[in-house]
Design a protein around this motif. Structure first.
Motif, PDB file in Angstrom:
ATOM      1  N   GLY A   1      14.551  12.777   4.114  1.00 44.05           N
ATOM      2  CA  GLY A   1      13.838  12.171   2.989  1.00 44.05           C
ATOM      3  C   GLY A   1      13.905  13.095   1.783  1.00 44.05           C
ATOM      4  O   GLY A   1      14.010  14.304   1.934  1.00 44.05           O
ATOM      5  N   ARG A   2      13.903  12.510   0.590  1.00 42.62           N
ATOM      6  CA  ARG A   2      13.750  13.321  -0.626  1.00 42.62           C
ATOM      7  C   ARG A   2      13.290  12.456  -1.785  1.00 42.62           C
ATOM      8  O   ARG A   2      13.456  11.236  -1.779  1.00 42.62           O
ATOM      9  N   ARG A   3      12.708  13.137  -2.759  1.00 46.35           N
ATOM     10  CA  ARG A   3      12.222  12.442  -3.956  1.00 46.35           C
ATOM     11  C   ARG A   3      13.286  12.566  -5.033  1.00 46.35           C
ATOM     12  O   ARG A   3      13.839  13.645  -5.246  1.00 46.35           O
ATOM     13  N   VAL A   4      13.618  11.451  -5.685  1.00 45.89           N
ATOM     14  CA  VAL A   4      14.644  11.475  -6.734  1.00 45.89           C
ATOM     15  C   VAL A   4      14.024  10.987  -8.046  1.00 45.89           C
ATOM     16  O   VAL A   4      13.632   9.830  -8.146  1.00 45.89           O
ATOM     17  N   PRO A   5      13.924  11.869  -9.045  1.00 40.45           N
ATOM     18  CA  PRO A   5      13.349  11.435 -10.320  1.00 40.45           C
ATOM     19  C   PRO A   5      14.310  10.500 -11.052  1.00 40.45           C
ATOM     20  O   PRO A   5      15.508  10.753 -11.044  1.00 40.45           O
TER      21      PRO A   5
ATOM     22  N   ALA B   1      14.517  14.904  12.049  1.00 38.02           N
ATOM     23  CA  ALA B   1      14.076  14.413  10.739  1.00 38.02           C
ATOM     24  C   ALA B   1      13.626  15.591   9.887  1.00 38.02           C
ATOM     25  O   ALA B   1      13.146  16.594  10.400  1.00 38.02           O
ATOM     26  N   GLY B   2      13.819  15.456   8.576  1.00 37.35           N
ATOM     27  CA  GLY B   2      13.387  16.530   7.686  1.00 37.35           C
ATOM     28  C   GLY B   2      13.132  16.026   6.280  1.00 37.35           C
ATOM     29  O   GLY B   2      13.632  14.965   5.892  1.00 37.35           O
ATOM     30  N   GLY B   3      12.349  16.777   5.540  1.00 35.76           N
ATOM     31  CA  GLY B   3      12.110  16.484   4.123  1.00 35.76           C
ATOM     32  C   GLY B   3      11.193  15.307   3.857  1.00 35.76           C
ATOM     33  O   GLY B   3      11.105  14.833   2.726  1.00 35.76           O
TER      34      GLY B   3
ATOM     35  N   GLU C   1       0.869  -1.178   0.000  1.00 39.17           N
ATOM     36  CA  GLU C   1       0.000   0.000   0.000  1.00 39.17           C
ATOM     37  C   GLU C   1       0.902   1.222   0.000  1.00 39.17           C
ATOM     38  O   GLU C   1       2.095   1.110   0.280  1.00 39.17           O
ATOM     39  N   PRO C   2       0.347   2.389  -0.294  1.00 35.63           N
ATOM     40  CA  PRO C   2       1.164   3.588  -0.142  1.00 35.63           C
ATOM     41  C   PRO C   2       1.410   3.825   1.350  1.00 35.63           C
ATOM     42  O   PRO C   2       0.475   3.778   2.134  1.00 35.63           O
ATOM     43  N   VAL C   3       2.658   4.002   1.718  1.00 38.61           N
ATOM     44  CA  VAL C   3       3.000   4.186   3.131  1.00 38.61           C
ATOM     45  C   VAL C   3       3.642   5.565   3.303  1.00 38.61           C
ATOM     46  O   VAL C   3       4.575   5.914   2.570  1.00 38.61           O
ATOM     47  N   ARG C   4       3.114   6.338   4.255  1.00 38.85           N
ATOM     48  CA  ARG C   4       3.656   7.693   4.506  1.00 38.85           C
ATOM     49  C   ARG C   4       5.029   7.602   5.147  1.00 38.85           C
ATOM     50  O   ARG C   4       5.195   6.957   6.182  1.00 38.85           O
ATOM     51  N   VAL C   5       5.993   8.284   4.529  1.00 33.77           N
ATOM     52  CA  VAL C   5       7.366   8.242   5.045  1.00 33.77           C
ATOM     53  C   VAL C   5       7.461   8.919   6.407  1.00 33.77           C
ATOM     54  O   VAL C   5       8.180   8.449   7.294  1.00 33.77           O
ATOM     55  N   ASP C   6       6.686  10.024   6.611  1.00 34.78           N
ATOM     56  CA  ASP C   6       6.794  10.697   7.921  1.00 34.78           C
ATOM     57  C   ASP C   6       6.310   9.775   9.054  1.00 34.78           C
ATOM     58  O   ASP C   6       6.830   9.835  10.171  1.00 34.78           O
TER      59      ASP C   6
END
Ligand code: ADP
Length: 274
Positions: free
Chosen positions: A175-179, A135-137, A107-112
């Motif tokens: 955390g960060r999103r990497v395309p 924690a950040g991002g 399932e989609p799981v929230r990183v925070d």
């Protein structure tokens, strides 16, 4: 006998097949050796605390006249019992992540949420060492996978960061999103200012039961299974875990996982197909 007979039968089909078969047998033998090693390691790891408990219980009996010694021995029995519980729990976790298909109830799981859970799990230990956790991002990031397994993976990384760091240091989770050409990835990096890991140990720490310093690992209740679990969870989710480290300065473990939206988008064309 059986293997030879099979080889003889496939030989006319060409040497490629025979080669494949031989490789297959070698792989089977390798897996068998790994399994035997694993059982030997588990037995050894179980025997250590059980042996200590047995000696300590004798010591308690002998020291029955000396209340102070009884308290001391009882305290050490508590530590050994905790170690045994940790080991059994991690063996259960390991067999779970190896046997269950994590994507079956993905399932989609929230990183925070994963991060908050991981921090919560180490709060007491970090507090005792006055380690600051930040924690950040992580806002609005969602990974795709099995919530329990992902929580176990991140929890292990944060727990290690706290375990292998001196007092009054900092553990950061970013955390960060990497395309990427194949959809977005989510990166979760756990950075500590701890003892670090030498280059020669960097790959090996992901092996089951491998510890750089077995005495130190045991002293902190470590089992040597944590990173093997993390690696397995990452791989079975289509991700990876890597480590960067400078000895004496600290380490960063980075978990890369498919972004929930990216998985949904990829799945769509097939879902819509007639
Ligand atoms: P353990 O239960 O011993 O912590 P792990 O599989 O989690 O087992 O880790 C394997 C080994 O890798 C540890 O014993 C330790 O030597 C090393 N290690 C793991 N995380 C870190 C870290 N953040 N800093 C330094 N060393 C680490």
């Amino acid at each position: 006998g059986e293997a030879l007979a099979v080889s003889a039968r496939v030989a006319p089909l060409g040497s490629r097949l025979v080669l494949l078969l031989v490789e297959d047998l070698t792989e089977a033998r390798r897996i068998e050796a790994v399994r035997r090693d694993f059982v030997a390691n588990v037995s050894h790891e179980l025997k250590t605390p059980v042996g200590a408990l047995s000696l300590l219980s004798e010591a308690v009996t002998d020291a029955s006249e000396d209340p102070e010694a009884v308290t001391r021995f009882a305290g050490r029995m508590q530590i050994e019992a905790t170690r045994l519980t940790n080991l059994v729990q991690e063996l259960i976790d390991l067999s779970r992540v190896q046997n269950d298909d994590p994507l079956e109830d993905a399932e989609p799981v929230r990183v925070d949420e994963l991060v908050a859970e991981a921090i919560d799990r180490c709060r007491q230990q970090a507090g005792a060492k006055q380690i600051t956790m930040a924690a950040g991002g992580t806002a609005d990031l969602h990974v795709w996978g099995n919530r329990g397994q992902l929580a176990a993976a991140l929890g292990n990384l944060v727990e290690n960061a706290v375990n292998y760091s001196p007092a009054r240091t900092r553990v950061g989770i970013a955390g960060r999103r990497v395309p990427t050409p194949r959809g977005d990835l989510i990166e979760i990096a756990v950075t500590d200012q701890g003892i670090g890991i030498s280059e020669k140990d960097r790959d090996r720490v992901f092996e089951r039961f491998y510890r750089v310093d077995p005495a130190r690992s045991r002293a902190t209740g470590g089992t040597g299974l944590g990173l093997a679990i993390v690696k397995h969870v990452a791989a079975s989710h289509g991700g990876e875990v890597t480590v960067w480290s400078a000895e004496g300065q600290g380490s960063t473990f980075t978990l890369r996982l498919p972004e929930a939206g990216a998985v949904r988008d990829r799945a769509q064309p097939a879902d819509l197909a007639p």
